[in-house]
Write an enzyme that holds these catalytic residues in place. Sequence first.
Site, PDB file in Angstrom:
ATOM      1  N   LYS A 231      82.677   9.740  76.278  1.00 59.72           N
ATOM      2  CA  LYS A 231      81.733   9.019  75.426  1.00 59.72           C
ATOM      3  C   LYS A 231      80.322   9.179  75.943  1.00 59.72           C
ATOM      4  O   LYS A 231      80.094   9.166  77.154  1.00 59.72           O
ATOM      5  CB  LYS A 231      82.114   7.542  75.401  1.00 59.72           C
ATOM      6  CG  LYS A 231      81.241   6.690  74.487  1.00 59.72           C
ATOM      7  CD  LYS A 231      80.938   5.337  75.092  1.00 59.72           C
ATOM      8  CE  LYS A 231      79.696   5.381  75.955  1.00 59.72           C
ATOM      9  NZ  LYS A 231      79.299   4.077  76.497  1.00 59.72           N
ATOM     10  N   SER A 232      79.390   9.357  75.033  1.00 61.93           N
ATOM     11  CA  SER A 232      77.974   9.327  75.370  1.00 61.93           C
ATOM     12  C   SER A 232      77.209   8.954  74.109  1.00 61.93           C
ATOM     13  O   SER A 232      77.669   9.208  72.999  1.00 61.93           O
ATOM     14  CB  SER A 232      77.489  10.679  75.893  1.00 61.93           C
ATOM     15  OG  SER A 232      76.097  10.625  76.183  1.00 61.93           O
ATOM     16  N   VAL A 233      76.051   8.358  74.275  1.00 60.81           N
ATOM     17  CA  VAL A 233      75.180   8.099  73.131  1.00 60.81           C
ATOM     18  C   VAL A 233      73.965   9.031  73.168  1.00 60.81           C
ATOM     19  O   VAL A 233      73.100   8.957  72.307  1.00 60.81           O
ATOM     20  CB  VAL A 233      74.709   6.623  73.098  1.00 60.81           C
ATOM     21  CG1 VAL A 233      75.891   5.684  72.903  1.00 60.81           C
ATOM     22  CG2 VAL A 233      73.935   6.263  74.359  1.00 60.81           C
TER      23      VAL A 233
ATOM     24  N   TYR B 218      86.270  -2.935  69.321  1.00 66.30           N
ATOM     25  CA  TYR B 218      84.965  -2.340  69.620  1.00 66.30           C
ATOM     26  C   TYR B 218      83.883  -2.839  68.655  1.00 66.30           C
ATOM     27  O   TYR B 218      82.700  -2.759  68.965  1.00 66.30           O
ATOM     28  CB  TYR B 218      85.009  -0.821  69.551  1.00 66.30           C
ATOM     29  CG  TYR B 218      85.920  -0.138  70.537  1.00 66.30           C
ATOM     30  CD1 TYR B 218      86.523  -0.829  71.590  1.00 66.30           C
ATOM     31  CD2 TYR B 218      86.193   1.224  70.409  1.00 66.30           C
ATOM     32  CE1 TYR B 218      87.366  -0.187  72.482  1.00 66.30           C
ATOM     33  CE2 TYR B 218      87.038   1.876  71.301  1.00 66.30           C
ATOM     34  CZ  TYR B 218      87.622   1.158  72.326  1.00 66.30           C
ATOM     35  OH  TYR B 218      88.470   1.804  73.190  1.00 66.30           O
TER      36      TYR B 218
ATOM     37  N   ASN C 136      79.270  17.787  76.711  1.00 65.86           N
ATOM     38  CA  ASN C 136      80.672  17.448  76.939  1.00 65.86           C
ATOM     39  C   ASN C 136      81.618  18.232  76.045  1.00 65.86           C
ATOM     40  O   ASN C 136      82.821  18.309  76.326  1.00 65.86           O
ATOM     41  CB  ASN C 136      80.890  15.947  76.713  1.00 65.86           C
ATOM     42  CG  ASN C 136      80.238  15.090  77.779  1.00 65.86           C
ATOM     43  OD1 ASN C 136      79.867  15.575  78.840  1.00 65.86           O
ATOM     44  ND2 ASN C 136      80.085  13.806  77.495  1.00 65.86           N
TER      45      ASN C 136
ATOM     46  N   HIS D 260      96.617  -1.727  71.767  1.00 67.78           N
ATOM     47  CA  HIS D 260      95.493  -1.528  72.688  1.00 67.78           C
ATOM     48  C   HIS D 260      95.838  -1.888  74.137  1.00 67.78           C
ATOM     49  O   HIS D 260      95.465  -1.176  75.065  1.00 67.78           O
ATOM     50  CB  HIS D 260      94.295  -2.343  72.212  1.00 67.78           C
ATOM     51  CG  HIS D 260      92.985  -1.828  72.687  1.00 67.78           C
ATOM     52  ND1 HIS D 260      91.821  -1.962  71.974  1.00 67.78           N
ATOM     53  CD2 HIS D 260      92.627  -1.163  73.816  1.00 67.78           C
ATOM     54  CE1 HIS D 260      90.815  -1.410  72.634  1.00 67.78           C
ATOM     55  NE2 HIS D 260      91.277  -0.919  73.758  1.00 67.78           N
TER      56      HIS D 260
ATOM     57  N   ASP E 210      87.842   8.444  68.444  1.00 70.88           N
ATOM     58  CA  ASP E 210      88.670   7.350  68.935  1.00 70.88           C
ATOM     59  C   ASP E 210      87.868   6.054  68.919  1.00 70.88           C
ATOM     60  O   ASP E 210      86.861   5.934  69.607  1.00 70.88           O
ATOM     61  CB  ASP E 210      89.148   7.657  70.361  1.00 70.88           C
ATOM     62  CG  ASP E 210      90.038   6.564  70.925  1.00 70.88           C
ATOM     63  OD1 ASP E 210      91.265   6.747  70.933  1.00 70.88           O
ATOM     64  OD2 ASP E 210      89.497   5.527  71.375  1.00 70.88           O
TER      65      ASP E 210
ATOM     66  N   ARG F 135      74.088  15.122  75.991  1.00 66.96           N
ATOM     67  CA  ARG F 135      75.366  14.976  76.688  1.00 66.96           C
ATOM     68  C   ARG F 135      76.539  15.067  75.724  1.00 66.96           C
ATOM     69  O   ARG F 135      77.616  15.542  76.100  1.00 66.96           O
ATOM     70  CB  ARG F 135      75.395  13.662  77.464  1.00 66.96           C
ATOM     71  CG  ARG F 135      74.507  13.707  78.697  1.00 66.96           C
ATOM     72  CD  ARG F 135      74.554  12.414  79.479  1.00 66.96           C
ATOM     73  NE  ARG F 135      73.656  12.468  80.631  1.00 66.96           N
ATOM     74  CZ  ARG F 135      73.194  11.416  81.262  1.00 66.96           C
ATOM     75  NH1 ARG F 135      73.535  10.194  80.846  1.00 66.96           N
ATOM     76  NH2 ARG F 135      72.397  11.536  82.304  1.00 66.96           N
TER      77      ARG F 135
ATOM     78  N   LEU G 223      85.622  10.273  82.804  1.00 70.34           N
ATOM     79  CA  LEU G 223      84.583  10.660  83.763  1.00 70.34           C
ATOM     80  C   LEU G 223      84.344   9.568  84.801  1.00 70.34           C
ATOM     81  O   LEU G 223      83.404   9.656  85.597  1.00 70.34           O
ATOM     82  CB  LEU G 223      83.273  10.971  83.025  1.00 70.34           C
ATOM     83  CG  LEU G 223      83.361  12.072  81.960  1.00 70.34           C
ATOM     84  CD1 LEU G 223      82.013  12.253  81.264  1.00 70.34           C
ATOM     85  CD2 LEU G 223      83.828  13.385  82.554  1.00 70.34           C
TER      86      LEU G 223
ATOM     87  N   LYS H 229      92.877   1.026  67.055  1.00 67.67           N
ATOM     88  CA  LYS H 229      93.825   0.295  67.900  1.00 67.67           C
ATOM     89  C   LYS H 229      93.977  -1.163  67.456  1.00 67.67           C
ATOM     90  O   LYS H 229      93.018  -1.774  66.965  1.00 67.67           O
ATOM     91  CB  LYS H 229      93.367   0.329  69.364  1.00 67.67           C
ATOM     92  CG  LYS H 229      93.063   1.738  69.873  1.00 67.67           C
ATOM     93  CD  LYS H 229      92.616   1.721  71.319  1.00 67.67           C
ATOM     94  CE  LYS H 229      92.025   3.062  71.715  1.00 67.67           C
ATOM     95  NZ  LYS H 229      90.643   3.232  71.238  1.00 67.67           N
TER      96      LYS H 229
END
Length: 276
Positions: free
Chosen positions: A231-233, A51, A241, A109, A46, A237, A191, A76
């Site tokens: 989301k995580s970088v 972004y 997730n 959006h 997504d 994680r 989260l 979006k």
Amino acid sequence: MTVVPTVTLNDGTTIPQLGFGVWQVPADQAEDVVTKALEAGYRHIDTAAIYGNEEGVGAAIAKSGIPREELYVTTKLWVSDFKNGQTLQALETSLGKLGLDYVDLYLIHWPAPADEKYLEAWKGLEELQSQGKTRSIGVSNFAPEHLDRVAETGSVTPAVNQVEVHPALQQRDIQAANEKYGIATQAWSPLAQGAVFEDQPIVDAAEAHGVTVAQVIIRWHLQRGRILFPKSVTDSRIKENFDVFGFELTDEQLQAIDGLERNERTGMEPTTFNPA
């Protein structure tokens, strides 16, 4: 390989219930982060024009070698492109950055409801769907009154409404409106950016199942039927997730998390947010 459950949308297409979000992922990190997500098993990505990381997402997809039909990609439309001619061009621009011929889901959006231009934008999305540029069309951050206006004026019902949902903000009125129209609820900020990680029912469930609090929250969303994309970088994680299919929350645990509602947002209030 983990098989992610799918949700059948009101247009007959299916969407993986668990995806990967890239909001706030810097453009120069997006390719690497999405590559890690695809390697972990995610097949639903997504993103959004605003972004600024569609190119990185597209580069990771191209590099992955995963067949296009095995991927689900959402982007979006930003508010500045609500006029019909601009709406059509906006998706062409996004497709160019993503390196794709079509997206699986294209969303408005934000409604930016002050002048109701989102209704004109919706007609543009209907046209894009008819052209095959997007398989499904939907909205994001739409309140019940915005859904009512789309139902009154549009010819296609949104397949999805992507809204902020997490234990501290469950938006039951919006989820009920979605259900009324047969619209799937997607949860962004699922989260709560960590704001609920110390809430006792979540901590207790994590201890009972030997998992993390984030995994408990993701299971709560899944078992309540919502689509979500944490989301995580961080590589660990990203994998964590996705590793949420080896346990189930009990009815009592689900209800305890349901009881954490306190109308706390991490984002903007959609009925008053009118970005340019």
